[in-house]
Write a protein that holds these residues in place. Structure first.
Motif, PDB file in Angstrom:
ATOM      1  N   LYS A 136      -7.557  -1.781   3.113  1.00 40.95           N
ATOM      2  CA  LYS A 136      -8.633  -1.204   1.862  1.00 40.95           C
ATOM      3  C   LYS A 136      -7.623  -1.201   0.887  1.00 40.95           C
ATOM      4  CE  LYS A 136      -8.800   3.474   3.115  1.00 40.95           C
ATOM      5  NZ  LYS A 136      -8.018   3.460   4.296  1.00 40.95           N
ATOM      6  N   ASP A 137      -6.395  -0.805   1.077  1.00 39.15           N
ATOM      7  CA  ASP A 137      -5.402  -0.462  -0.092  1.00 39.15           C
ATOM      8  C   ASP A 137      -4.712  -1.682  -0.588  1.00 39.15           C
ATOM      9  OD1 ASP A 137      -6.397   2.222   0.156  1.00 39.15           O
ATOM     10  OD2 ASP A 137      -4.768   2.504   1.797  1.00 39.15           O
ATOM     11  N   LEU A 176      -4.686   0.046   6.387  1.00 40.52           N
ATOM     12  CA  LEU A 176      -4.099  -0.232   5.157  1.00 40.52           C
ATOM     13  C   LEU A 176      -4.826  -1.432   4.487  1.00 40.52           C
ATOM     14  CD1 LEU A 176      -0.466   0.066   6.252  1.00 40.52           C
ATOM     15  CD2 LEU A 176      -1.947   1.799   5.027  1.00 40.52           C
ATOM     16  N   PRO A 185       0.890  -1.192  -0.044  1.00 34.40           N
ATOM     17  CA  PRO A 185      -0.154  -0.026  -0.100  1.00 34.40           C
ATOM     18  C   PRO A 185       0.936   1.275  -0.142  1.00 34.40           C
ATOM     19  CG  PRO A 185       0.119  -0.938   2.192  1.00 34.40           C
ATOM     20  CD  PRO A 185       0.832  -2.176   1.172  1.00 34.40           C
ATOM     21  N   LYS A 186       0.282   2.496  -0.677  1.00 37.69           N
ATOM     22  CA  LYS A 186       0.993   3.534  -0.481  1.00 37.69           C
ATOM     23  C   LYS A 186       1.177   4.279   0.706  1.00 37.69           C
ATOM     24  CE  LYS A 186      -0.608   4.931  -4.942  1.00 37.69           C
ATOM     25  NZ  LYS A 186      -1.239   6.035  -5.907  1.00 37.69           N
ATOM     26  N   GLU A 233      -4.211  -4.951  -2.692  1.00 33.74           N
ATOM     27  CA  GLU A 233      -4.322  -5.529  -3.852  1.00 33.74           C
ATOM     28  C   GLU A 233      -3.679  -6.867  -3.877  1.00 33.74           C
ATOM     29  OE1 GLU A 233      -4.642  -2.927  -7.204  1.00 33.74           O
ATOM     30  OE2 GLU A 233      -6.080  -1.644  -6.430  1.00 33.74           O
TER      31      GLU A 233
END
Length: 304
Positions: A297-298, A295, A238-239, A300
């Protein structure tokens, strides 16, 4: 029950400098001390996630007392075995963002000390428990120590292995539930230079054939690869802004074990592991439950 073993714990002494000049008298702008060790970090993450575990390992002297007292004060369960020498001190220097480390000398661990640990594991662990074997092996212990532990514990204990070199190879042959090598450790183990995702997946499958049910390959800022007995997943990270990579790999294991203890799917365990490792990398200190869940939800994950 969850147990984490740190054979070579340390008192970690952190010093931050605006400008460290070699050969000069340098005054840090900030200092602090923490109990250090890969297994200890895993237990800290689990505690932050409101999950009980017991820290195992060898400690000695005033530094060992600091580790034990600090962990007890923070609400962690401990079962340490006393050695004659002082627990080592590691110096961790942050020089305006550039991180360096000086590793201290490990204490001598006797055969009696080792047998005391093996007896405890034999008499207390049971089928279904989780045991994280993390970190380096002191020179006073045989390289087979992790393998010896696996031979000692009851069948059905899920072993998480995070080490390298001969201790890794010997333990792997005994069969473990999960390993978490990074790319450098895989290349070191196979004396190779795997770089692509395909090459690393093939290396992970070789490690499965050697004794690992599941292989989690961490790639730092480039993400990770997770190989189970039936599926292969890849994920980025994640970012966020990197503050310190210290403890992020241990946090990944802690998050994975948290999911495992909740009887979540392996994919969900992987997802929580990614979020935990990233949350630590983006924090001053280890991930909290909130920074981890923020984090999720971010993240993938792609199934290959």
């Amino acid at each position: 029950m969850i147990y984490t073993l740190t054979l070579n714990p340390a008192l970690d002494y952190f010093l931050t400098f605006d400008s460290f000049v070699e050969g000069n008298l340098n005054t840090p702008k900030e200092t602090y001390k923490l109990p250090g060790g890969k297994g200890i970090n895993v237990s800290k993450i689990l505690k932050n996630f409101d999950t009980e575990s017991t820290c195992l390992g060898f400690i000695g002297g005033f530094t060992g007392e600091f580790i034990k007292n600090t962990l007890t004060h923070d609400g962690l369960n401990t079962k340490f075995f006393s050695v004659k020498d002082d627990t080592r001190i590691n110096i961790k220097i942050n020089n305006n963002g550039l991180e360096s480390e000086i590793a201290g000398t490990s204490p001598t661990i006797s055969k009696d000390n080792m047998q005391e640990l093996l007896n405890f594991l034999k008499n207390n662990l049971k089928e279904g428990d989780i045991l994280a074997l993390s970190g380096s092996v002191p020179s006073s212990l045989p390289a087979s120590i992790y393998a010896d532990i696996i031979d000692t514990i009851p069948k059905g204990v899920r072993v998480i292995l995070d080490t390298r070199g001969l201790p890794f190879e010997a333990a792997l042959k005994k069969g473990v539930f999960l390993i978490k090598p990074n790319r450098d450790e895989i290349n070191e183990f196979f004396n190779s230079n795997f770089a692509t995702t395909e090459e690393l997946i093939q290396a992970g499958k070789k490690l499965q054939n050697m004794g690992a049910q599941n292989v989690l390959i961490s790639l730092g800022a480039k993400g990770s690869i997770f190989i189970t007995e039936k599926e292969i997943f890849i994920s980025g990270v994640p970012k966020g802004t990197l503050i310190s990579s210290n403890g992020s790999g241990d946090s990944m294991i802690g998050g994975f074990i948290y999911g495992l203890n909740k009887n979540l799917s392996l994919k969900e365990c992987y997802e929580i592991g990614i979020a935990s490792g990233s949350a630590t990398a983006f924090s001053k200190g280890l991930a909290t439950f909130d920074t981890m869940t923020n984090l999720l939800k971010d993240i993938e994950i792609t199934r290959l």
